[in-house]
Write an enzyme that holds these catalytic residues in place. Structure first.
Site, mmCIF file in Angstrom:
data_model
loop_
_atom_site.group_PDB
_atom_site.id
_atom_site.type_symbol
_atom_site.label_atom_id
_atom_site.label_comp_id
_atom_site.label_asym_id
_atom_site.label_seq_id
_atom_site.Cartn_x
_atom_site.Cartn_y
_atom_site.Cartn_z
ATOM 1 N N THR A 37 -7.974 -2.255 2.109
ATOM 2 C CA THR A 37 -7.424 -3.156 1.091
ATOM 3 C C THR A 37 -7.894 -4.601 1.278
ATOM 4 O OG1 THR A 37 -5.543 -1.682 0.854
ATOM 5 C CG2 THR A 37 -5.297 -3.880 -0.081
ATOM 6 N N ASP A 52 0.853 -1.203 0.000
ATOM 7 C CA ASP A 52 0.000 0.000 0.000
ATOM 8 C C ASP A 52 0.885 1.248 0.000
ATOM 9 O OD1 ASP A 52 -1.958 2.073 0.766
ATOM 10 O OD2 ASP A 52 -3.255 0.372 1.225
ATOM 11 N N ASP A 89 2.236 2.839 3.226
ATOM 12 C CA ASP A 89 1.297 3.956 3.093
ATOM 13 C C ASP A 89 1.282 4.844 4.348
ATOM 14 O OD1 ASP A 89 -1.148 5.285 1.903
ATOM 15 O OD2 ASP A 89 -2.107 4.364 3.638
ATOM 16 N N SER A 149 -7.386 3.845 -0.910
ATOM 17 C CA SER A 149 -7.079 2.406 -0.923
ATOM 18 C C SER A 149 -8.323 1.556 -1.166
ATOM 19 C CB SER A 149 -6.428 1.981 0.396
ATOM 20 O OG SER A 149 -5.166 2.573 0.494
ATOM 21 N N ASP A 177 -1.535 0.088 -4.675
ATOM 22 C CA ASP A 177 -2.787 0.726 -5.064
ATOM 23 C C ASP A 177 -2.574 2.167 -5.538
ATOM 24 O OD1 ASP A 177 -1.970 1.323 -2.483
ATOM 25 O OD2 ASP A 177 -3.913 0.929 -1.553
ATOM 26 N N HIS A 178 -1.547 2.815 -4.974
ATOM 27 C CA HIS A 178 -1.246 4.216 -5.280
ATOM 28 C C HIS A 178 0.071 4.567 -4.610
ATOM 29 C CE1 HIS A 178 -2.305 4.868 -1.133
ATOM 30 N NE2 HIS A 178 -3.453 4.223 -1.360
ATOM 31 N N HIS A 200 1.960 8.809 4.730
ATOM 32 C CA HIS A 200 1.050 9.794 5.332
ATOM 33 C C HIS A 200 1.759 10.576 6.440
ATOM 34 C CE1 HIS A 200 -2.776 8.880 3.396
ATOM 35 N NE2 HIS A 200 -2.531 7.597 3.537
HETATM 36 ZN ZN LIG Z 1 -3.281 5.911 2.442
#
Ligand SMILES: [Zn+2]
Length: 385
Positions: free
Chosen positions: A142, A48, A267, A89, A309-310, A271
């Site tokens: 997810t 992620d 992820d 996500s 996912d990104h 953040h």
């Molecule tokens: Zn995120």
């Protein structure tokens, strides 16, 4: 000055698809991996928030090497969602799990909040064993998008209820509270799962490594009450969970399996604009990728697909960086719109090369399995609504 937000990143990224798998190995002999045959098992690994700069920072910080370099084919997907160029996500995982772009926050439902069949459900319908492993809670966006259907990702207690609507064979992740310490009702979903024949254990009861599974039992393990701690703060169950998952799912008779493994916290490092958090989580996932590829190579009938996912954080590697000391800057504390690499290994890996929508991951996994018919669950789900 903490973070420099204004900079121009002039990088030309050339991703080369290795269209020839290594046909000559070091010994000079011809490698005979049968890439054209169909895989029996598919393992989808999602890092992620793992964009190309997270990958770069990870590889350079890891002595300029990674397990990803063992993958024979590389593709790129476009991660935008149906209502925003920047996906979250939930929409990102729904694209992989269900093959449709949807709105940010959607868990395996379409833009009208109608449920979409997931790869995991389809695998189950076709007699395959199924599993989910995450380093977030198991009801987080997810993993949830492979097993639940909900109009919003934050409805964790409703998402937990959907675990009772499948026959999932193996799951490990956090989030015990959403099963047995619920606010919305008095239900104890752990007991309900047990009464349906599941062996459910938690970090309160025993360590994962103390458990010996009977191949015939379905198993769930909850690693924390809510979200698990970061790897750097003592969470280290991922390799053990993956080892158990692989041996448990492959021991099921017959038809193969589908397993999704998520390295959830790359992820979270993004953040937090915390480069060492990102790199630490990347390194853990890198080891798991190595573990999975070792297993898949031995098995010979397993396709492994690894993607994200990104991207998260708009991470850039700054001019002052050295190979072993990356100086990172972040442009955002949220996700960005960058396209995302896809790494594939094993039978039918070649179909993952190219540039395509994130939804094509779903189509390509179905194609790899040889599933040509639409999922019968599609109409069933729609009738239920
Ligand atoms: Zn995120």
């Amino acid at each position: 000055m903490k973070k420099c937000l204004l900079y121009i990143q002039c990088s030309v990224i050339v991703l080369m698809s290795c269209t020839q798998s290594r046909s000559i190995v070091d010994s000079g002999s011809i490698e005979t991996t049968p890439h054209s045959t169909q895989p029996k098992n598919v393992i989808l690994i999602i890092g992620d928030g793992m964009g190309l700069t997270q990958m770069t920072a990870g590889i350079y910080s890891n002595g300029n090497q990674s397990q990803y370099e063992r993958c024979q084919y590389i593709g790129i997907h476009k991660p935008y969602s149906s209502d925003h160029l920047i996906t979250d996500s939930a929409a990102g995982a729904t694209a992989f799990a269900c093959g449709q772009k949807t709105y940010n926050g959607a868990i395996a439902v379409d833009s009208d909040s109608l449920p979409l069949p997931t790869l995991l459900e389809e695998a189950e319908d076709r007699g395959l064993a199924t599993g989910l492993i995450a380093t977030s809670s198991i009801v987080h966006a997810t993993p949830a998008s492979f097993i639940a259907h909900n109009r919003h990702r934050k409805n964790y207690e409703e998402i937990a209820e959907d675990f009772l609507k499948t026959e999932i064979d193996f799951f490990v992740g956090g989030g015990k509270k959403y099963f047995d310490g619920r606010d919305k009702d008095e239900r104890n979903l752990i007991e309900e799962l047990r009464s349906r024949g599941y062996r459910i254990s938690t970090y309160f009861d025993e360590e994962l490594e103390e458990i010996t599974l009977d191949p015939s039992e379905r198993f769930g393990y909850l690693t924390s009450n809510k979200e698990p701690l970061p790897h750097s703060q003592g969470r280290d169950y991922l390799p053990m969970a993956v080892q158990m998952g692989l041996s448990h799912l492959s021991a099921h008779d017959g038809d193969g399996f589908f397993l999704m493994i998520e390295g959830s916290q790359i992820d979270w490092g993004g953040h937090a604009n915390n480069a060492s958090y990102v790199i630490d989580e990347w390194k853990e996932l890198n080891e798991v990728v190595g573990q999975v590829l070792d297993w898949a190579e031995k098995d010979g009938e397993t396709l492994v697909v690894i993607t994200a996912d990104h991207e998260t954080g708009g991470l850039a590697i700054q001019y002052e960086s050295k190979m072993d000391s990356i100086v990172a800057a972040f442009t955002s504390d949220y996700h960005t719109g960058a396209m995302i690499p896809v790494y594939s290994h094993g039978p039918r890996a070649e179909i993952f090369s190219g540039i395509y929508e994130n939804t094509a991951i779903y189509d390509k996994i179905r194609k790899a399995y040889g599933w040509s018919e639409p999922s019968p669950r599609d109409t069933r789900l729609r009738q239920k609504k």
